[in-house]
Design a protein around this motif. Structure first.
Motif, short mmCIF file in Angstrom:
data_model
loop_
_atom_site.label_atom_id
_atom_site.label_comp_id
_atom_site.label_asym_id
_atom_site.label_seq_id
_atom_site.Cartn_x
_atom_site.Cartn_y
_atom_site.Cartn_z
N ALA A 10 0.82 -1.21 0.00
CA ALA A 10 0.00 0.00 0.00
C ALA A 10 0.85 1.25 0.00
O ALA A 10 0.49 2.26 -0.61
N ALA A 11 2.00 1.19 0.67
CA ALA A 11 2.88 2.36 0.71
C ALA A 11 3.31 2.77 -0.68
O ALA A 11 3.44 3.95 -1.00
N LEU A 52 10.49 -9.66 -0.95
CA LEU A 52 9.71 -8.58 -1.56
C LEU A 52 8.88 -9.10 -2.72
O LEU A 52 7.75 -8.68 -2.93
N LYS A 53 9.49 -10.00 -3.48
CA LYS A 53 8.78 -10.58 -4.63
C LYS A 53 7.57 -11.37 -4.15
O LYS A 53 6.46 -11.24 -4.71
N ALA A 54 7.76 -12.17 -3.12
CA ALA A 54 6.67 -13.00 -2.62
C ALA A 54 5.53 -12.16 -2.05
O ALA A 54 4.36 -12.54 -2.15
N ALA A 60 5.09 -4.27 -7.54
CA ALA A 60 4.51 -2.93 -7.45
C ALA A 60 5.57 -1.87 -7.75
O ALA A 60 5.29 -0.86 -8.39
N LEU A 61 6.80 -2.12 -7.31
CA LEU A 61 7.90 -1.21 -7.62
C LEU A 61 8.20 -1.19 -9.12
O LEU A 61 8.44 -0.13 -9.69
N VAL A 62 8.20 -2.36 -9.72
CA VAL A 62 8.43 -2.43 -11.17
C VAL A 62 7.34 -1.67 -11.91
O VAL A 62 7.62 -0.91 -12.85
N ASN A 63 6.13 -1.84 -11.47
CA ASN A 63 5.01 -1.14 -12.11
C ASN A 63 5.16 0.37 -11.97
O ASN A 63 4.89 1.13 -12.92
#
Length: 280
Positions: A10-11, A52-54, A60-63
């Motif tokens: 969410a952050a 983080l991936k799991a 979300a960072l990639v997006n």
């Protein structure tokens, strides 16, 4: 754990930043060269990235990177935004393991024969993708990694020159670049040279969703180190770029901070393990 995972995602999704999102910063984080990490440090980094991936935070960072690609490339936001984005990633890693930092790959040391770099060996990030398996990366710490942006696919690499990577910028070239006090010129040059590394390795790195490949972070981190070294040589040089009309008071896309707020790495809570270029 579930609450932590939901909050972490969410952050990113809602743009929460600063102390409210990450808590008070720990003592200065030290970013190290990949080859200088201990086995324990390297394994901790890999575990945190996979965690983080799991959780979904990684994708979300990639997006976020993909959504801001046009706004943060080919203009004066490239280095400042990349620094803030790297810090975002690092702080998310530290929510999982406070001792983890983003390492950097001094890719200039491998400029003549990049494909022979230890960083691209099975001991670290793995090498070229397999032509028999949709260019999937089959070795290294992230073998079997599934990228999600824009849709599910295996982590891909496709070296640009028939199994080899074309030579890229040398240390000598970078040393000369550091002498120029013009931010606009240095920023543009860095984007070109980082782009050459990513395009030479190919696959996911050659796309606007480059962080699909965890190798992205160590490539970008070295670019951040070089900008830090440039700033140490030209501390009074103004941050101005006609490309995007960027100044120190400009607001970073997606983040609320100004460019001025990301100029001092120590104030951001991290430092590098030494000066560059290194003698060994």
């Amino acid at each position: 754990m579930l609450a932590s995972a939901v909050w972490g995602t969410a952050a990113i999704a809602f743009g929460v930043r600063g102390p409210a999102a990450y808590g008070d910063p720990a003592p200065p984080t030290v970013r190290r060269r990949v080859g200088d990490m201990t086995n324990v440090q390297w394994e901790a980094f890999v575990r945190a990235v996979r965690a983080l991936k799991a959780r979904g935070t990684y994708d979300a960072l990639v997006n976020a990177y993909t959504e801001q690609f046009a706004a943060t490339h080919a203009n004066g936001f490239f280095l400042p935004w990349q620094r803030r984005y790297l810090l975002h990633f690092e702080r998310e890693l530290q929510r999982i393991d406070p001792g983890v930092s983003v390492p950097y790959w001094d890719w200039t040391r491998d400029s003549r024969s990049p494909q022979r770099s230890a960083v691209l060996s099975k001991a670290y990030f793995g090498g070229n993708g397999s032509a028999e398996h949709d260019q999937a990366v089959l070795d290294g710490a992230f073998a079997g990694w599934t990228a999600r942006i824009p849709g599910p696919h295996p982590l891909r690499r496709s070296y640009a020159d028939s199994g080899k990577i074309p030579a890229w910028a040398s240390s000598d070239l970078m040393v000369n670049m550091l002498k120029n006090p013009d931010f606009q010129v240095f920023n543009m040059q860095m984007e070109v040279h980082i782009g050459a590394v990513q395009m030479g390795i190919g696959g996911d790195l050659a796309l606007p969703s480059a962080p699909n490949d965890p190798l992205y972070w160590v490539i970008a981190c070295f670019g951040d180190l070089l900008w830090h070294m440039w700033r140490s040589r030209h501390p009074g040089a103004p941050i101005r770029s006609a490309y995007g009309n960027v100044t120190e008071s400009s607001r970073l896309p997606r983040y609320s901070e100004t460019v001025a707020s990301v100029l001092d790495v120590e104030k951001l809570g991290y430092r590098y393990d030494g000066v560059w270029p290194r003698t060994r």
